[in-house]
Design a protein around this motif. Structure first.
Motif, PDB file in Angstrom:
ATOM      1  N   THR A  19      16.914 -20.697   5.067  1.00 30.62           N
ATOM      2  CA  THR A  19      16.774 -20.261   6.219  1.00 30.62           C
ATOM      3  C   THR A  19      17.742 -21.117   7.386  1.00 30.62           C
ATOM      4  N   PHE A  20      18.668 -20.417   7.958  1.00 30.79           N
ATOM      5  CA  PHE A  20      19.360 -21.445   9.105  1.00 30.79           C
ATOM      6  C   PHE A  20      18.546 -21.942  10.115  1.00 30.79           C
ATOM      7  N   ASP A  21      18.896 -23.103  10.961  1.00 27.06           N
ATOM      8  CA  ASP A  21      18.092 -23.652  11.929  1.00 27.06           C
ATOM      9  C   ASP A  21      18.633 -22.703  13.155  1.00 27.06           C
ATOM     10  N   THR A  22      17.655 -21.605  13.607  1.00 26.50           N
ATOM     11  CA  THR A  22      17.868 -20.757  14.609  1.00 26.50           C
ATOM     12  C   THR A  22      17.037 -21.304  15.782  1.00 26.50           C
ATOM     13  N   ARG A  75      29.160 -10.748  20.560  1.00 21.69           N
ATOM     14  CA  ARG A  75      29.286 -10.298  19.205  1.00 21.69           C
ATOM     15  C   ARG A  75      28.570  -9.228  18.820  1.00 21.69           C
ATOM     16  N   PHE A  76      29.231  -8.205  18.285  1.00 22.44           N
ATOM     17  CA  PHE A  76      28.311  -7.185  17.750  1.00 22.44           C
ATOM     18  C   PHE A  76      27.531  -7.364  16.499  1.00 22.44           C
ATOM     19  N   SER A  77      28.055  -8.240  15.822  1.00 19.05           N
ATOM     20  CA  SER A  77      27.144  -8.572  14.410  1.00 19.05           C
ATOM     21  C   SER A  77      26.830 -10.025  14.417  1.00 19.05           C
ATOM     22  N   ALA A  78      25.541 -10.250  14.952  1.00 20.74           N
ATOM     23  CA  ALA A  78      25.076 -11.671  15.066  1.00 20.74           C
ATOM     24  C   ALA A  78      24.788 -12.155  13.660  1.00 20.74           C
ATOM     25  N   LEU A  79      24.696 -13.522  13.622  1.00 22.93           N
ATOM     26  CA  LEU A  79      24.422 -14.155  12.259  1.00 22.93           C
ATOM     27  C   LEU A  79      22.932 -13.960  12.077  1.00 22.93           C
ATOM     28  N   PRO A  80      22.605 -13.674  10.645  1.00 19.64           N
ATOM     29  CA  PRO A  80      21.555 -13.351  10.343  1.00 19.64           C
ATOM     30  C   PRO A  80      20.648 -14.774  10.201  1.00 19.64           C
ATOM     31  N   GLU A  81      19.187 -14.900  10.297  1.00 15.81           N
ATOM     32  CA  GLU A  81      18.519 -16.135  10.265  1.00 15.81           C
ATOM     33  C   GLU A  81      18.341 -16.667   9.021  1.00 15.81           C
ATOM     34  N   SER A  82      18.605 -15.905   7.904  1.00 18.88           N
ATOM     35  CA  SER A  82      18.402 -16.429   6.631  1.00 18.88           C
ATOM     36  C   SER A  82      19.474 -15.734   5.558  1.00 18.88           C
ATOM     37  N   TYR A  83      19.727 -16.665   4.469  1.00 12.13           N
ATOM     38  CA  TYR A  83      20.620 -15.952   3.332  1.00 12.13           C
ATOM     39  C   TYR A  83      20.117 -16.254   1.967  1.00 12.13           C
ATOM     40  N   ASP A  84      20.130 -15.385   1.316  1.00 11.18           N
ATOM     41  CA  ASP A  84      19.638 -15.269  -0.034  1.00 11.18           C
ATOM     42  C   ASP A  84      20.793 -15.999  -1.043  1.00 11.18           C
ATOM     43  N   GLU A 125      30.381 -22.295   4.016  1.00 14.66           N
ATOM     44  CA  GLU A 125      30.106 -22.949   2.586  1.00 14.66           C
ATOM     45  C   GLU A 125      29.353 -24.244   2.579  1.00 14.66           C
ATOM     46  N   GLY A 126      28.719 -24.361   1.496  1.00  8.86           N
ATOM     47  CA  GLY A 126      28.000 -25.575   0.977  1.00  8.86           C
ATOM     48  C   GLY A 126      27.269 -25.504  -0.246  1.00  8.86           C
ATOM     49  N   GLN A 127      26.625 -26.785  -0.406  1.00  7.17           N
ATOM     50  CA  GLN A 127      25.952 -27.133  -1.438  1.00  7.17           C
ATOM     51  C   GLN A 127      24.652 -27.571  -1.000  1.00  7.17           C
ATOM     52  N   MET A 128      23.352 -26.888  -1.538  1.00  2.00           N
ATOM     53  CA  MET A 128      21.874 -27.518  -1.160  1.00  2.00           C
ATOM     54  C   MET A 128      21.309 -28.146  -2.416  1.00  2.00           C
ATOM     55  N   VAL A 129      21.347 -29.237  -2.458  1.00  2.00           N
ATOM     56  CA  VAL A 129      20.569 -29.853  -3.526  1.00  2.00           C
ATOM     57  C   VAL A 129      18.931 -30.319  -3.470  1.00  2.00           C
ATOM     58  N   ARG A 130      18.507 -30.569  -4.612  1.00  2.00           N
ATOM     59  CA  ARG A 130      17.121 -31.021  -4.592  1.00  2.00           C
ATOM     60  C   ARG A 130      16.181 -29.874  -4.380  1.00  2.00           C
TER      61      ARG A 130
END
Length: 227
Positions: free
Chosen positions: A202-205, A177-186, A129-134
């Motif tokens: 986009t997460f830092d992958t 883990r059979f469900s890996a994290l995605p590289e991006s999130y809308d 969870e978080g908040q990205m500004v600017r």
């Protein structure tokens, strides 16, 4: 690089397991007649993936000859803990991310009651969870917007581990883990005038070692005590 990191974790696990297992094979001689060989309650900490850093509890049930155990992990990390905004000389970007991980499952000890090598099956959930500004926009707006992240990823997991030691123990684990994290999130970005649009965060992958979170690898080391 990915294969090299995975090979390093597996090699570390194999070396630690072989060394400590050789010592633990003779631990029976240290038990007195009045001391139980199985200490069913375990509490400790874990460092690795996907836990990052957190706590672990385990209880060895009397089922299947004291070989079946229930286990739970919990981790929580906030960016506010890493670099406090009020730190002198630090200019905060305003971005905030909170990471949490919870997992529950069963461990089956293969050879000895509540000790040694085990296989595990579990279900774990990663929440960010978080908040990205600017955040800027491709439209004609000059002021940046604010994006809210509310992301969760649950997965069924399989693990191979070893509980090595008695009162104080060492616990390495590897798995998948059979469900890996995605590289991006809308996420939805909101601007001051009320206009909203969907942008991809986009997460830092690429950076190590957190990139292992996106590959499905489970690899951690735990320490704790049993009673």
């Amino acid at each position: 690089m990915k294969k090299a990191i995975q090979f390093s974790f597996i090699t570390l696990f194999a070396i630690c397991s072989s060394v400590v297992s050789a010592q633990s094979m003779d631990e029976d001689q240290f038990y007195s007649e009045n001391e139980p060989k199985v200490r069913p309650f375990r509490i400790g900490g874990k460092l690795g993936f996907p836990n990052l850093i957190g706590g672990n509890v385990e209880y060895v049930t009397p089922l299947l000859g004291d070989k079946l155990a229930v286990s739970a992990d919990y981790s929580t990390i906030s960016t506010d803990w890493i670099v406090p905004e009020e730190e002198e000389g630090y200019e905060s970007s305003g971005d905030k991310l909170d990471f949490s991980y919870i997992e529950g499952g069963l461990n089956y000890y293969l050879f000895r009651p509540g000790s040694g090598l085990y296989v595990g099956a579990s279900y774990g959930n990663i929440k960010i969870e978080g908040q990205m500004v600017r955040y800027s926009t491709e439209s004609d707006r000059t002021e940046p917007g604010t994006g809210d992240i509310d992301f969760a990823n649950g997965s069924f997991n399989l693990k191979l581990g070893a509980k090595l030691g008695g009162l104080f123990y060492f616990r390495p684990e590897v798995g998948y883990r059979f469900s890996a994290l995605p590289e991006s999130y809308d996420m939805e970005v909101v601007f001051d005038d009320g206009y909203t649009e969907t942008q991809s965060y986009t997460f830092d992958t690429e950076s190590s070692p957190q990139n292992l979170l996106y590959k499905g690898l489970i690899a951690n080391i735990g320490l704790g005590f049993a009673f």
